[in-house]
Every structure is written in structure tokens, then in C-alpha cells.
Design an enzyme around this catalytic site. Structure first.
Site, short mmCIF file in Angstrom:
data_model
loop_
_atom_site.label_atom_id
_atom_site.label_comp_id
_atom_site.label_asym_id
_atom_site.label_seq_id
_atom_site.Cartn_x
_atom_site.Cartn_y
_atom_site.Cartn_z
N ALA A 171 20.05 62.73 40.43
CA ALA A 171 20.91 61.74 39.78
C ALA A 171 20.41 60.32 40.06
O ALA A 171 21.18 59.38 40.15
CB ALA A 171 22.36 61.91 40.24
N GLY A 172 19.09 60.22 40.22
CA GLY A 172 18.49 58.90 40.45
C GLY A 172 18.28 58.18 39.13
O GLY A 172 19.05 58.38 38.18
N VAL A 207 15.96 58.38 36.67
CA VAL A 207 15.70 59.18 35.46
C VAL A 207 16.89 60.09 35.17
O VAL A 207 17.36 60.18 34.04
CB VAL A 207 14.42 60.03 35.60
CG1 VAL A 207 14.22 60.88 34.35
CG2 VAL A 207 13.20 59.16 35.84
N GLY A 208 17.41 60.76 36.21
CA GLY A 208 18.49 61.73 36.01
C GLY A 208 19.76 61.07 35.48
O GLY A 208 20.38 61.55 34.52
N ARG A 213 0.16 59.87 40.49
CA ARG A 213 1.20 60.91 40.39
C ARG A 213 0.86 62.07 41.33
O ARG A 213 1.75 62.71 41.88
CB ARG A 213 1.31 61.40 38.94
CG ARG A 213 1.86 60.35 37.99
CD ARG A 213 2.03 60.90 36.57
NE ARG A 213 2.52 59.90 35.64
CZ ARG A 213 1.74 59.08 34.93
NH1 ARG A 213 0.42 59.15 35.05
NH2 ARG A 213 2.27 58.21 34.10
N HIS A 219 -0.38 64.86 32.04
CA HIS A 219 0.32 63.57 32.14
C HIS A 219 -0.33 62.75 33.25
O HIS A 219 0.27 62.44 34.26
CB HIS A 219 1.79 63.83 32.45
CG HIS A 219 2.65 62.61 32.45
ND1 HIS A 219 2.62 61.67 31.44
CD2 HIS A 219 3.56 62.16 33.33
CE1 HIS A 219 3.49 60.72 31.72
NE2 HIS A 219 4.07 60.98 32.86
N1 APR Z 1 17.81 68.30 45.17
C1 APR Z 1 18.46 67.45 44.34
N2 APR Z 1 18.14 66.16 44.22
C2 APR Z 1 17.13 65.70 44.97
C3 APR Z 1 16.40 66.54 45.85
C4 APR Z 1 16.78 67.90 45.92
N3 APR Z 1 16.15 68.75 46.72
N4 APR Z 1 15.44 65.78 46.44
C5 APR Z 1 15.56 64.54 45.95
N5 APR Z 1 16.58 64.47 45.07
C6 APR Z 1 17.09 63.32 44.33
C7 APR Z 1 17.13 62.05 45.15
O1 APR Z 1 18.24 62.04 46.03
C8 APR Z 1 17.20 60.99 44.09
O2 APR Z 1 18.53 60.61 43.77
O3 APR Z 1 16.22 62.99 43.25
C9 APR Z 1 16.56 61.66 42.86
C10 APR Z 1 15.31 60.96 42.37
O4 APR Z 1 15.69 59.72 41.88
P1 APR Z 1 14.81 58.39 42.02
O5 APR Z 1 14.36 58.25 43.42
O6 APR Z 1 15.57 57.28 41.38
O7 APR Z 1 13.50 58.74 41.16
P2 APR Z 1 13.35 58.71 39.56
O8 APR Z 1 12.82 57.39 39.14
O9 APR Z 1 14.56 59.23 38.94
O10 APR Z 1 12.13 59.75 39.37
C11 APR Z 1 12.32 61.11 39.62
O11 APR Z 1 10.86 61.78 37.84
O12 APR Z 1 9.53 60.49 36.46
C12 APR Z 1 9.55 61.29 37.59
O13 APR Z 1 7.74 60.45 38.97
C13 APR Z 1 9.15 60.53 38.83
O14 APR Z 1 8.96 62.42 40.30
C14 APR Z 1 9.80 61.35 39.92
C15 APR Z 1 11.07 61.88 39.25
#
Ligand code: APR
Length: 313
Positions: free
Chosen positions: A11-12, A14-15, A89, A176
């Protein structure tokens, strides 16, 4: 019947953006999962409170577990770490292999019939991990990369020519990474090949900018990577599947001999419908285009072999 159920893991940036756009387009009910306590719940509640303003009846549920994801039609996996300046990446590989493995096990147990769309990087290798760990057929495990890379290419061509991006069709194949294969020959502006509108040397510069498009944003943001365009690109794939549009989009899939690539996960033009990847579209590539695609595919293959060596999956 009920509405389609779409789970978004991570839920970061991208999510959360993906959940927001899914709700805006009212594509189904959404479950947002993250390991950070309270965060997916808080973001989901915020979006539920947004919905009256935009007129959406999508239900959005935030959770730290997987029970709520049970019976999902589609699961978008965005969990993992993003890049920081100076990172490729591929530098994300061991951390994100662990995350994607654990997430896929949980998702597959709750939703054995779901279609998985991977967004976590390094993308093609993470599709391999999810495919292997889930045991799902290739039709139901794919990665979002080509739609984003093509969108970047289209945006840059639009800026260059001062025409609507709606007039621009672009095709980017391969992995990619910086060795992706933007195909100038199959890229058109209102049906006219872009090679007739932009001089070769300038087009090459635009292609290079497309290849480095993700890195350009990482450099500007400094603390993370792109998320609006990646999220919307994943949502386009979700829409194509749920509406059974049979839309041809470049997606990462397991190549099974197509384009001379065997057992490798790489971006190819595919037809997306309710069954997932319904067909890999075959177009005639020139010798040099084929060579570039094979080089890109062999890079992914090396990454997957590296993952095998880590002993995580
Ligand atoms: N289970 C669930 N969520 C998780 C886990 C897990 N095991 N490990 C990490 N997360 C969550 C983190 O807590 C965080 O909220 O994944 C989220 C990632 O969000 P961001 O750090 O904001 O990263 P984001 O920019 O969303 O990118 C996520 O997508 O585009 C790709 O390269 C990018 O690999 C990266 C991914």
C-alpha cells in the site's frame, strides 16, 4: 454475482495509487494489504471517504492479513522496495525475491484462481518468482512493464511533435530494463510511422530517454521511484481483463518459443481478456530487432539463474 474483487498487495506509492485509480474507475471492490500496521487501513478509509465525492461505490478494505483477499479475481503485487538514485532495478533482487515469494504464497493460498499482475522490480524476474511459487499457468501470471514503457515513449513523442498522446500508438518489447526494445517501426502517430515524422538521430535520443525513463524519475525524486504512470498502467491491464476487452498490450509473460525465446519471462505483445493472457501476438521483427529482444531476454534469464542460486525459491 457481486462485483469483481481486486487485491492490491503493498500500500505504498504504487499500491495506494493503483487502489485509488481502480476505485475512481469503479472496476470492483478492492482489498489493500501491507505489513505496516494501520497504514493500509488508514489509506483505505481515506479513499472510502473520497468515494462519495467522485461517485464511486467500490468498497476498499485495508488489512495486514490475507483472509480478506480470499477469492480475488485479480491480485496486483506492488510490495517490495523501490530504487534509490544510483541503483539499478537488479539491485533490488534479493530483498524483493523474498517479499514476492512470501506474498505469492499467501495470495495463491487464498485465491487459487486469481490472475496475478506483478509490478515489483526487477519486474521480469519477479514474474518468474511469482509464476514458480504460485504454480499458476502462464495465462494467469504477468508483469506490468511494457504498458508503462510504451506510455513513456508516447509521452515523449507527444511532447516532441505537439500532438495528442491519444494519436500515438507505441510498442516497447523486451525486459523492463535499460535494454528494453522500443520499436520505432511499429510506433505510429495517427497511423503514420513515427520514423517518417521524427529524424532518425532525434528518434534515437527519444528512445534512449524512454529506456532511462524510470531512472530519470528516481533521480528527481531521490527517495523512491515513479508511481502514477506505473499504477495507471497496471490499472489498464486490470480493466482489459475484467472487461474481457481482448486488448493487445505489451506485458511480461513466460515466452514458450514465441519470437525464438524459450522459458524466459519477457515483454511481448499479448491479448488480455477474462482468462488473462489469451494469446501471444506474433509480429515479424527485423533481424536487428530480434537480436535486441534476444539480448534483453538473455539478461532476464541470467537474473532468474541468479535467483535460483540464492536458494530462496
Ligand atoms: N508484504 C506486504 N507489503 C510489503 C511487504 C510484504 N512482505 N514488504 C514490503 N511491503 C510494502 C511496504 O511496507 C511498502 O508500503 O510494500 C510497500 C512498497 O511501497 P513503496 O516503498 O512506496 O514503493 P513503491 O514506490 O510503491 O514501489 C513498489 O513497485 O515499481 C516497483 O520498483 C518498485 O519494487 C518497487 C515496487
Amino acid at each position: 454475482m457481486g462485483r469483481p474483487k481486486i487485491s492490491v498487495i503493498g500500500a505504498g506509492n504504487v499500491g495506494a495509487s493503483t487502489a485509488l485509480m481502480l476505485s475512481q474507475m469503479e472496476l470492483g471492490d478492492i482489498v489493500l494489504v501491507d505489513i505496516v500496521e494501520g497504514m493500509p487501513q488508514g489509506k483505505s478509509l481515506d479513499m472510502m471517504e473520497m468515494n462519495p465525492v467522485i461517485g464511486s461505490d467500490s468498497n476498499i478494505t485495508g488489512t495486514n492479513g490475507y483472509e480478506e483477499t480470499a477469492g480475488s479475481d485479480i491480485v496486483v503485487i506492488t510490495s517490495g522496495i523501490p530504487r534509490k538514485p544510483g541503483m539499478s532495478r537488479d539491485d533490488l533482487i534479493s530483498t524483493n525475491t523474498n517479499v514476492v515469494k512470501q506474498v505469492t504464497e499467501n495470495v495463491a493460498a487464498q485465491s487459487p484462481n486469481a490472475i496475478l499482475i506483478l509490478v515489483t522490480n526487477p519486474l521480469d524476474a519477479m514474474v518468474y518468482v511469482a509464476h514458480k511459487v504460485s504454480g499458476f499457468p502462464r495465462e494467469r501470471v504477468m508483469g506490468m512493464a511494457g504498458v508503462l514503457d510504451s506510455a513513456r515513449f508516447r509521452a515523449f513523442i507527444g511532447m516532441e511533435l505537439g500532438v495528442s498522446v491519444e494519436n500515438i500508438n507505441a510498442f516497447v518489447l523486451g525486459g523492463h530494463g535499460d535494454d528494453m526494445v522500443p520499436l520505432g517501426r511499429f510506433t505510429t502517430v495517427a497511423g503514420v510511422p513515427v520514423t517518417e515524422l521524427i529524424p532518425e538521430a532525434r528518434l534515437e535520443e527519444i528512445i534512449q530517454r524512454t529506456r532511462g525513463g524510470g531512472g530519470e524519475i528516481v533521480k528527481l525524486l531521490k527517495t523512491g521511484s515513479a508511481f502514477y504512470a506505473p499504477a495507471m498502467s497496471a490499472v489498464e491491464m486490470v480493466e482489459a481483463i475484467l472487461k474481457d476487452k481482448k486488448k493487445i498490450l505489451p506485458c511480461c509473460v513466460r515466452a514458450e518459443g514465441e519470437y525464438g525465446v524459450e522459458n524466459t519471462f519477457v515483454g511481448l505483445p499479448v491479448k488480455l481478456g477474462r482468462a488473462g493472457v489469451e494469446e501471444v501476438f506474433q509480429i515479424d521483427l527485423s533481424d536487428s530487432e530480434t537480436k535486441e529482444l534476444h539480448e534483453s531476454a538473455s539478461h532476464v534469464k541470467e537474473l532468474c539463474e541468479h535467483i535460483e542460486g540464492l536458494g530462496i525459491i
